[in-house]
Design a protein around this motif. Structure first.
Motif, PDB file in Angstrom:
ATOM      1  N   LEU A 292      23.817 105.566  87.264  1.00 18.99           N
ATOM      2  CA  LEU A 292      24.601 104.748  86.301  1.00 18.99           C
ATOM      3  C   LEU A 292      23.572 104.377  85.266  1.00 18.99           C
ATOM      4  CD1 LEU A 292      26.180 102.172  88.988  1.00 18.99           C
ATOM      5  CD2 LEU A 292      27.257 103.741  87.416  1.00 18.99           C
ATOM      6  N   ALA A 293      22.259 104.186  85.575  1.00 19.28           N
ATOM      7  CA  ALA A 293      21.087 103.893  84.626  1.00 19.28           C
ATOM      8  C   ALA A 293      21.093 104.885  83.482  1.00 19.28           C
ATOM      9  CB  ALA A 293      19.863 103.656  85.301  1.00 19.28           C
ATOM     10  N   MET A 294      21.215 106.259  83.944  1.00 20.74           N
ATOM     11  CA  MET A 294      20.973 107.548  82.989  1.00 20.74           C
ATOM     12  C   MET A 294      22.207 107.699  82.372  1.00 20.74           C
ATOM     13  SD  MET A 294      17.922 108.484  83.337  1.00 20.74           S
ATOM     14  CE  MET A 294      18.221 109.858  82.276  1.00 20.74           C
ATOM     15  N   PHE A 295      23.305 107.284  82.758  1.00 21.27           N
ATOM     16  CA  PHE A 295      24.708 107.163  81.865  1.00 21.27           C
ATOM     17  C   PHE A 295      24.350 106.345  80.777  1.00 21.27           C
ATOM     18  CE2 PHE A 295      28.812 105.637  80.758  1.00 21.27           C
ATOM     19  CZ  PHE A 295      29.450 107.003  80.551  1.00 21.27           C
ATOM     20  N   PHE A 296      24.114 105.054  81.061  1.00 20.77           N
ATOM     21  CA  PHE A 296      23.734 104.033  80.167  1.00 20.77           C
ATOM     22  C   PHE A 296      22.481 104.577  79.061  1.00 20.77           C
ATOM     23  CE2 PHE A 296      22.369  99.568  78.515  1.00 20.77           C
ATOM     24  CZ  PHE A 296      23.832  99.211  78.451  1.00 20.77           C
ATOM     25  N   VAL A 297      21.524 105.139  79.292  1.00 19.69           N
ATOM     26  CA  VAL A 297      20.553 105.668  78.611  1.00 19.69           C
ATOM     27  C   VAL A 297      21.358 106.391  77.489  1.00 19.69           C
ATOM     28  CG1 VAL A 297      18.472 106.933  78.376  1.00 19.69           C
ATOM     29  CG2 VAL A 297      18.582 105.211  80.100  1.00 19.69           C
ATOM     30  N   VAL A 298      22.049 107.564  78.050  1.00 20.54           N
ATOM     31  CA  VAL A 298      22.760 108.536  77.266  1.00 20.54           C
ATOM     32  C   VAL A 298      23.850 107.984  76.504  1.00 20.54           C
ATOM     33  CG1 VAL A 298      24.275 110.575  77.432  1.00 20.54           C
ATOM     34  CG2 VAL A 298      22.402 110.444  79.064  1.00 20.54           C
ATOM     35  N   LEU A 299      24.506 106.874  76.944  1.00 21.24           N
ATOM     36  CA  LEU A 299      25.453 106.154  76.085  1.00 21.24           C
ATOM     37  C   LEU A 299      24.696 105.674  74.957  1.00 21.24           C
ATOM     38  CD1 LEU A 299      28.496 105.448  75.859  1.00 21.24           C
ATOM     39  CD2 LEU A 299      28.117 103.524  77.331  1.00 21.24           C
ATOM     40  N   ASN A 300      23.709 104.911  75.105  1.00 20.50           N
ATOM     41  CA  ASN A 300      22.971 104.150  74.049  1.00 20.50           C
ATOM     42  C   ASN A 300      22.635 105.279  73.031  1.00 20.50           C
ATOM     43  OD1 ASN A 300      22.060 101.165  74.023  1.00 20.50           O
ATOM     44  ND2 ASN A 300      21.790 101.812  76.256  1.00 20.50           N
ATOM     45  N   LEU A 301      21.999 106.709  73.299  1.00 19.62           N
ATOM     46  CA  LEU A 301      21.829 107.701  72.554  1.00 19.62           C
ATOM     47  C   LEU A 301      23.036 107.944  71.738  1.00 19.62           C
ATOM     48  CD1 LEU A 301      19.946 109.698  71.293  1.00 19.62           C
ATOM     49  CD2 LEU A 301      20.586 111.146  73.552  1.00 19.62           C
ATOM     50  N   LEU A 302      24.142 107.991  72.464  1.00 18.45           N
ATOM     51  CA  LEU A 302      25.439 108.615  71.497  1.00 18.45           C
ATOM     52  C   LEU A 302      26.068 107.528  70.504  1.00 18.45           C
ATOM     53  CD1 LEU A 302      27.248 110.137  74.546  1.00 18.45           C
ATOM     54  CD2 LEU A 302      26.091 111.222  72.764  1.00 18.45           C
ATOM     55  N   VAL A 303      25.776 106.205  71.156  1.00 17.59           N
ATOM     56  CA  VAL A 303      26.311 105.137  70.162  1.00 17.59           C
ATOM     57  C   VAL A 303      25.043 104.989  69.030  1.00 17.59           C
ATOM     58  CG1 VAL A 303      26.053 102.544  69.832  1.00 17.59           C
ATOM     59  CG2 VAL A 303      27.131 103.779  72.004  1.00 17.59           C
ATOM     60  N   ASP A 304      23.851 105.207  69.008  1.00 22.86           N
ATOM     61  CA  ASP A 304      22.792 105.235  67.878  1.00 22.86           C
ATOM     62  C   ASP A 304      23.424 106.179  67.007  1.00 22.86           C
ATOM     63  OD1 ASP A 304      21.530 103.130  68.791  1.00 22.86           O
ATOM     64  OD2 ASP A 304      19.808 104.344  69.838  1.00 22.86           O
TER      65      ASP A 304
END
Length: 317
Positions: A292-304
């Motif tokens: 879940l934490a890594m998904f959130f990190v990747v999602l933040n990257l995609l949003v940026d």
């Protein structure tokens, strides 16, 4: 743009390492013995030592972390203490179910939140603005687990229109895209959508009100552009921030749905985390939190990246 993406990937690496350390330490520093859930009360010391050695609990904490990190990097999240099944398989099935629920809830919340936000932003200080603002405040303020129980009482217990719990009529943990399984998705998706709906509505309302007060809007109207053209410019300027909020809300819903999934017995990551916490299943708990934490990190990257691509005014250096 490619250089910007590479820089963001470099920045993500230490964040991912820090996330793994925090996930490992938080679980191991919690009180209680994880083997107590599977060992009988009259287990001999030899049996306890054998189990501790099998799961690596007899080694120092730094050594345990390095061994765990090595296995994680090779796609092995360990074996569940409670079920004896691979953690990766358990987490993968739960993540798919949570992603389905979170995605539907995000679409509902984004659609209605954007609608309410634009109505309130275009009609400031009117009755429509007050009504949309009241709905958004309700969405942010209401406890979603309480709303879920109310919806179950009304639409399942009293009216009998929708099923109260589960992901399907057969009791399995695999949701399928058909009408019967869709009925099981409606109540939890509506329950989870109220918070992002309120947040997005308030954000879009502030964005639209700010954009409409800027000089370029008056210039567009002075040049004779109709309201449809002005609306397109407002949407174009509000889209980057609104999409960034939507992406973050998707991450929050995926990781913070434990109460809603428990109320509706939805077989997702929240339901899995709840079971792992009560069973003190350390490998399952670590694997779930890490994914879940890594998904959130990747999602933040995609949003940026997406926000930068949509808005060229954002600095890419």
């Amino acid at each position: 743009m490619l250089l910007y993406i590479l820089k963001r990937l470099v920045y993500v690496t230490p964040v991912a390492f820090g996330v793994s350390v925090v996930c490992f330490l938080l679980v191991h520093l919690a009180p209680g013995d994880p083997l107590s859930a599977v060992l009988p009360a009259d287990a001999t010391q030899a049996t306890i030592d054998e189990m501790r050695s099998a799961y690596g609990f007899d080694k120092p904490l730094p050594v345990q972390y390095l061994i765990w990190l090595w296995h994680v990097l090779h796609g092995d999240l360990g074996t569940s203490i409670a079920t004896g099944r691979p953690v990766l398989g358990e987490v993968s099935r739960a993540v798919v179910n949570s992603l389905i629920l979170a995605s539907v809830a995000t679409v509902i919340g984004f659609t209605f939140g954007t609608l309410f936000g634009f109505v309130a932003g275009y009609h400031r200080n009117s009755l429509a603005d007050r009504a949309a603002s009241a709905v958004s405040v309700f969405g942010v303020s209401v406890p979603h687990y309480w709303l879920g129980m109310v919806l179950v009482i009304v639409f399942s217990a009293n009216l009998g229109w929708l099923p109260p719990t589960g992901a399907g009529p057969d009791g399995s943990g695999n949701w399928r895209p058909d009408f019967e399984h869709l009925r099981y998705l409606i109540l939890p998706a509506i329950t989870m959508s109220v918070i992002p709906m309120g947040i997005i509505a308030r954000t879009v309302r502030a964005l639209v009100a700010d954009i409409l007060s800027q000089d370029f809007v008056e210039a567009l109207r002075a040049k004779g552009m109709d309201e449809r053209g002005v609306f397109r410019h407002v949407v174009r300027n509000a889209a980057p921030t609104a999409l960034a909020i939507m992406g973050l809300q998707l991450g929050y819903l995926l990781g913070g749905s434990i109460l809603v999934e428990t109320v509706f017995a939805w077989p997702g990551t929240g339901f899995l985390l709840n079971a792992a916490i009560f069973q003190r299943d350390l490998p399952l708990l670590q694997g779930s939190i890490l994914v879940l934490a890594m998904f959130f990190v990747v999602l933040n990257l995609l949003v940026d990246v997406m926000q930068t691509a949509l808005d060229p005014r954002i600095e890419r250096a």
